[in-house]
Motif scaffolding. Structure first.
Motif, PDB file in Angstrom:
ATOM      1  N   SER A  85      45.673  43.303  26.437  1.00 63.63           N
ATOM      2  CA  SER A  85      46.116  44.343  25.517  1.00 63.63           C
ATOM      3  C   SER A  85      44.938  44.768  24.651  1.00 63.63           C
ATOM      4  CB  SER A  85      47.270  43.845  24.648  1.00 63.63           C
ATOM      5  OG  SER A  85      46.861  42.737  23.874  1.00 63.63           O
ATOM      6  N   GLY A  86      45.069  45.936  24.048  1.00 63.45           N
ATOM      7  CA  GLY A  86      44.041  46.420  23.141  1.00 63.45           C
ATOM      8  C   GLY A  86      42.961  47.263  23.785  1.00 63.45           C
ATOM      9  N   PHE A  87      43.088  47.506  25.082  1.00 59.35           N
ATOM     10  CA  PHE A  87      42.148  48.389  25.772  1.00 59.35           C
ATOM     11  C   PHE A  87      42.892  49.021  26.952  1.00 59.35           C
ATOM     12  CE2 PHE A  87      41.269  45.607  29.416  1.00 59.35           C
ATOM     13  CZ  PHE A  87      41.608  44.353  28.913  1.00 59.35           C
ATOM     14  N   THR A  88      42.265  50.017  27.571  1.00 60.19           N
ATOM     15  CA  THR A  88      42.922  50.738  28.669  1.00 60.19           C
ATOM     16  C   THR A  88      42.750  49.925  29.946  1.00 60.19           C
ATOM     17  OG1 THR A  88      42.378  52.824  27.569  1.00 60.19           O
ATOM     18  CG2 THR A  88      43.146  52.944  29.854  1.00 60.19           C
ATOM     19  N   PHE A  89      43.710  49.071  30.184  1.00 64.60           N
ATOM     20  CA  PHE A  89      43.653  48.095  31.281  1.00 64.60           C
ATOM     21  C   PHE A  89      43.366  48.774  32.615  1.00 64.60           C
ATOM     22  CE2 PHE A  89      44.682  44.048  33.170  1.00 64.60           C
ATOM     23  CZ  PHE A  89      45.327  44.331  34.362  1.00 64.60           C
ATOM     24  N   SER A  90      43.971  49.872  32.878  1.00 63.00           N
ATOM     25  CA  SER A  90      43.867  50.523  34.190  1.00 63.00           C
ATOM     26  C   SER A  90      42.473  51.089  34.465  1.00 63.00           C
ATOM     27  CB  SER A  90      44.910  51.633  34.319  1.00 63.00           C
ATOM     28  OG  SER A  90      44.739  52.586  33.291  1.00 63.00           O
ATOM     29  N   ASN A  91      41.596  51.064  33.481  1.00 68.22           N
ATOM     30  CA  ASN A  91      40.224  51.535  33.673  1.00 68.22           C
ATOM     31  C   ASN A  91      39.238  50.405  33.954  1.00 68.22           C
ATOM     32  OD1 ASN A  91      41.047  54.140  33.180  1.00 68.22           O
ATOM     33  ND2 ASN A  91      40.236  54.231  31.098  1.00 68.22           N
ATOM     34  N   TYR A  92      39.724  49.189  33.927  1.00 66.08           N
ATOM     35  CA  TYR A  92      38.855  48.024  33.995  1.00 66.08           C
ATOM     36  C   TYR A  92      38.975  47.279  35.316  1.00 66.08           C
ATOM     37  CZ  TYR A  92      37.573  48.218  29.064  1.00 66.08           C
ATOM     38  OH  TYR A  92      37.049  48.591  27.858  1.00 66.08           O
ATOM     39  N   TRP A  93      37.802  46.874  35.860  1.00 65.37           N
ATOM     40  CA  TRP A  93      37.807  45.843  36.886  1.00 65.37           C
ATOM     41  C   TRP A  93      38.291  44.555  36.226  1.00 65.37           C
ATOM     42  CZ3 TRP A  93      36.014  45.525  42.051  1.00 65.37           C
ATOM     43  CH2 TRP A  93      35.550  46.713  42.593  1.00 65.37           C
ATOM     44  N   MET A  94      39.092  43.811  36.957  1.00 66.53           N
ATOM     45  CA  MET A  94      39.574  42.530  36.467  1.00 66.53           C
ATOM     46  C   MET A  94      39.102  41.434  37.408  1.00 66.53           C
ATOM     47  SD  MET A  94      41.052  43.268  33.669  1.00 66.53           S
ATOM     48  CE  MET A  94      41.746  41.641  33.310  1.00 66.53           C
ATOM     49  N   SER A  95      38.683  40.338  36.810  1.00 68.64           N
ATOM     50  CA  SER A  95      38.126  39.250  37.611  1.00 68.64           C
ATOM     51  C   SER A  95      38.673  37.912  37.144  1.00 68.64           C
ATOM     52  CB  SER A  95      36.602  39.203  37.473  1.00 68.64           C
ATOM     53  OG  SER A  95      36.007  40.420  37.837  1.00 68.64           O
ATOM     54  N   TRP A  96      38.663  36.973  38.065  1.00 67.60           N
ATOM     55  CA  TRP A  96      38.905  35.575  37.735  1.00 67.60           C
ATOM     56  C   TRP A  96      37.610  34.801  38.004  1.00 67.60           C
ATOM     57  CZ3 TRP A  96      43.068  33.627  35.337  1.00 67.60           C
ATOM     58  CH2 TRP A  96      44.254  34.377  35.340  1.00 67.60           C
ATOM     59  N   TYR A  97      37.244  33.996  37.029  1.00 67.46           N
ATOM     60  CA  TYR A  97      36.111  33.089  37.143  1.00 67.46           C
ATOM     61  C   TYR A  97      36.639  31.667  36.964  1.00 67.46           C
ATOM     62  CZ  TYR A  97      32.617  36.841  36.673  1.00 67.46           C
ATOM     63  OH  TYR A  97      31.824  37.949  36.870  1.00 67.46           O
ATOM     64  N   ARG A  98      35.829  30.711  37.341  1.00 67.89           N
ATOM     65  CA  ARG A  98      36.178  29.321  37.072  1.00 67.89           C
ATOM     66  C   ARG A  98      34.909  28.526  36.747  1.00 67.89           C
ATOM     67  NH1 ARG A  98      38.133  27.312  43.108  1.00 67.89           N
ATOM     68  NH2 ARG A  98      36.061  27.257  44.093  1.00 67.89           N
ATOM     69  N   GLN A  99      35.131  27.473  35.997  1.00 72.93           N
ATOM     70  CA  GLN A  99      34.020  26.601  35.634  1.00 72.93           C
ATOM     71  C   GLN A  99      34.501  25.163  35.655  1.00 72.93           C
ATOM     72  OE1 GLN A  99      32.097  27.477  31.884  1.00 72.93           O
ATOM     73  NE2 GLN A  99      30.226  26.468  32.563  1.00 72.93           N
ATOM     74  N   ALA A 100      33.882  24.386  36.513  1.00 67.51           N
ATOM     75  CA  ALA A 100      34.177  22.964  36.604  1.00 67.51           C
ATOM     76  C   ALA A 100      33.201  22.208  35.710  1.00 67.51           C
ATOM     77  CB  ALA A 100      34.040  22.496  38.050  1.00 67.51           C
ATOM     78  N   PRO A 101      33.570  21.014  35.282  1.00 68.61           N
ATOM     79  CA  PRO A 101      32.681  20.224  34.412  1.00 68.61           C
ATOM     80  C   PRO A 101      31.307  20.035  35.042  1.00 68.61           C
ATOM     81  CG  PRO A 101      34.851  19.251  34.477  1.00 68.61           C
ATOM     82  CD  PRO A 101      34.857  20.343  35.512  1.00 68.61           C
ATOM     83  N   GLY A 102      30.270  20.340  34.269  1.00 68.70           N
ATOM     84  CA  GLY A 102      28.916  20.155  34.747  1.00 68.70           C
ATOM     85  C   GLY A 102      28.411  21.226  35.689  1.00 68.70           C
ATOM     86  N   LYS A 103      29.221  22.247  35.914  1.00 66.23           N
ATOM     87  CA  LYS A 103      28.821  23.324  36.831  1.00 66.23           C
ATOM     88  C   LYS A 103      28.800  24.656  36.100  1.00 66.23           C
ATOM     89  CE  LYS A 103      30.417  21.162  41.105  1.00 66.23           C
ATOM     90  NZ  LYS A 103      31.186  21.373  42.375  1.00 66.23           N
ATOM     91  N   GLU A 104      28.121  25.617  36.716  1.00 69.25           N
ATOM     92  CA  GLU A 104      28.082  26.953  36.143  1.00 69.25           C
ATOM     93  C   GLU A 104      29.386  27.694  36.424  1.00 69.25           C
ATOM     94  OE1 GLU A 104      23.252  27.775  36.448  1.00 69.25           O
ATOM     95  OE2 GLU A 104      24.664  29.057  37.523  1.00 69.25           O
ATOM     96  N   ARG A 105      29.660  28.659  35.575  1.00 66.81           N
ATOM     97  CA  ARG A 105      30.831  29.501  35.800  1.00 66.81           C
ATOM     98  C   ARG A 105      30.578  30.366  37.039  1.00 66.81           C
ATOM     99  NH1 ARG A 105      33.560  32.417  30.662  1.00 66.81           N
ATOM    100  NH2 ARG A 105      33.316  30.239  30.002  1.00 66.81           N
ATOM    101  N   GLU A 106      31.596  30.470  37.877  1.00 67.14           N
ATOM    102  CA  GLU A 106      31.448  31.234  39.113  1.00 67.14           C
ATOM    103  C   GLU A 106      32.579  32.232  39.283  1.00 67.14           C
ATOM    104  OE1 GLU A 106      31.755  28.933  42.703  1.00 67.14           O
ATOM    105  OE2 GLU A 106      33.602  27.929  42.076  1.00 67.14           O
ATOM    106  N   LEU A 107      32.247  33.334  39.934  1.00 68.15           N
ATOM    107  CA  LEU A 107      33.238  34.351  40.229  1.00 68.15           C
ATOM    108  C   LEU A 107      34.142  33.868  41.360  1.00 68.15           C
ATOM    109  CD1 LEU A 107      34.336  37.275  39.921  1.00 68.15           C
ATOM    110  CD2 LEU A 107      32.640  37.952  41.639  1.00 68.15           C
ATOM    111  N   VAL A 108      35.435  33.959  41.135  1.00 64.04           N
ATOM    112  CA  VAL A 108      36.417  33.572  42.148  1.00 64.04           C
ATOM    113  C   VAL A 108      36.926  34.794  42.902  1.00 64.04           C
ATOM    114  CG1 VAL A 108      38.674  32.540  42.531  1.00 64.04           C
ATOM    115  CG2 VAL A 108      37.123  31.556  40.823  1.00 64.04           C
ATOM    116  N   ALA A 109      37.326  35.806  42.150  1.00 62.54           N
ATOM    117  CA  ALA A 109      37.878  37.015  42.764  1.00 62.54           C
ATOM    118  C   ALA A 109      37.844  38.152  41.761  1.00 62.54           C
ATOM    119  CB  ALA A 109      39.313  36.781  43.232  1.00 62.54           C
ATOM    120  N   ARG A 110      37.801  39.374  42.271  1.00 59.24           N
ATOM    121  CA  ARG A 110      37.853  40.530  41.392  1.00 59.24           C
ATOM    122  C   ARG A 110      38.623  41.649  42.086  1.00 59.24           C
ATOM    123  NH1 ARG A 110      31.773  43.228  41.332  1.00 59.24           N
ATOM    124  NH2 ARG A 110      31.544  43.441  43.589  1.00 59.24           N
ATOM    125  N   ILE A 111      39.143  42.553  41.265  1.00 55.97           N
ATOM    126  CA  ILE A 111      39.954  43.639  41.797  1.00 55.97           C
ATOM    127  C   ILE A 111      39.611  44.912  41.037  1.00 55.97           C
ATOM    128  CG2 ILE A 111      41.898  43.070  40.247  1.00 55.97           C
ATOM    129  CD1 ILE A 111      43.768  43.858  42.593  1.00 55.97           C
TER     130      ILE A 111
END
Length: 116
Positions: free
Chosen positions: A25-51
């Motif tokens: 909320s608070g921005f025009t959602f339909s104009n934005y790419w949306m992504s899921w990232y994940r970060q495991a302990p001791g590892k860098e954050r990585e891109l999982v998926a985007r739409i």
């Protein structure tokens, strides 16, 4: 006020499924790419998926292809991550990110733990 709030994480056994949600909320959602990232302990954050904003384009990390599906509902300002056939190595904090032309927003994350 911009808000990006993830939910749906939890403890699941190997081979199980979870569905993550990210409500924005608070921005025009339909104009934005949306992504899921994940970060495991001791590892860098990585891109999982985007739409893409219109859902016409999706990309996945090789490690989750065929098991995870990203989708969005622009009417509800929500993006989802359906996770099937979960593995131990999927254990991580999962973050939602909104990427626009000049700004990006992150959520606080939701924990996914795959354990027997």
């Amino acid at each position: 006020q911009v808000q990006v709030v993830e939910s749906g994480g939890g403890l699941v056994q190997p081979g199980g499924s979870l569905r993550l949600s990210c409500a924005a909320s608070g921005f025009t959602f339909s104009n934005y790419w949306m992504s899921w990232y994940r970060q495991a302990p001791g590892k860098e954050r990585e891109l999982v998926a985007r739409i893409s904003p219109s859902s016409g384009l999706t990309n996945y990390a090789d490690s989750v292809k065929g098991r995870f599906t990203i989708s969005r509902d622009n009417a509800k300002n929500t993006v989802f991550l359906q996770m099937n056939s979960l593995k131990y190595e999927d254990t991580a904090m999962y973050y939602c990110k909104a990427l626009g032309a000049i700004s990006d927003y992150w959520g606080q994350g939701t924990q996914v733990t795959v354990s027997s």
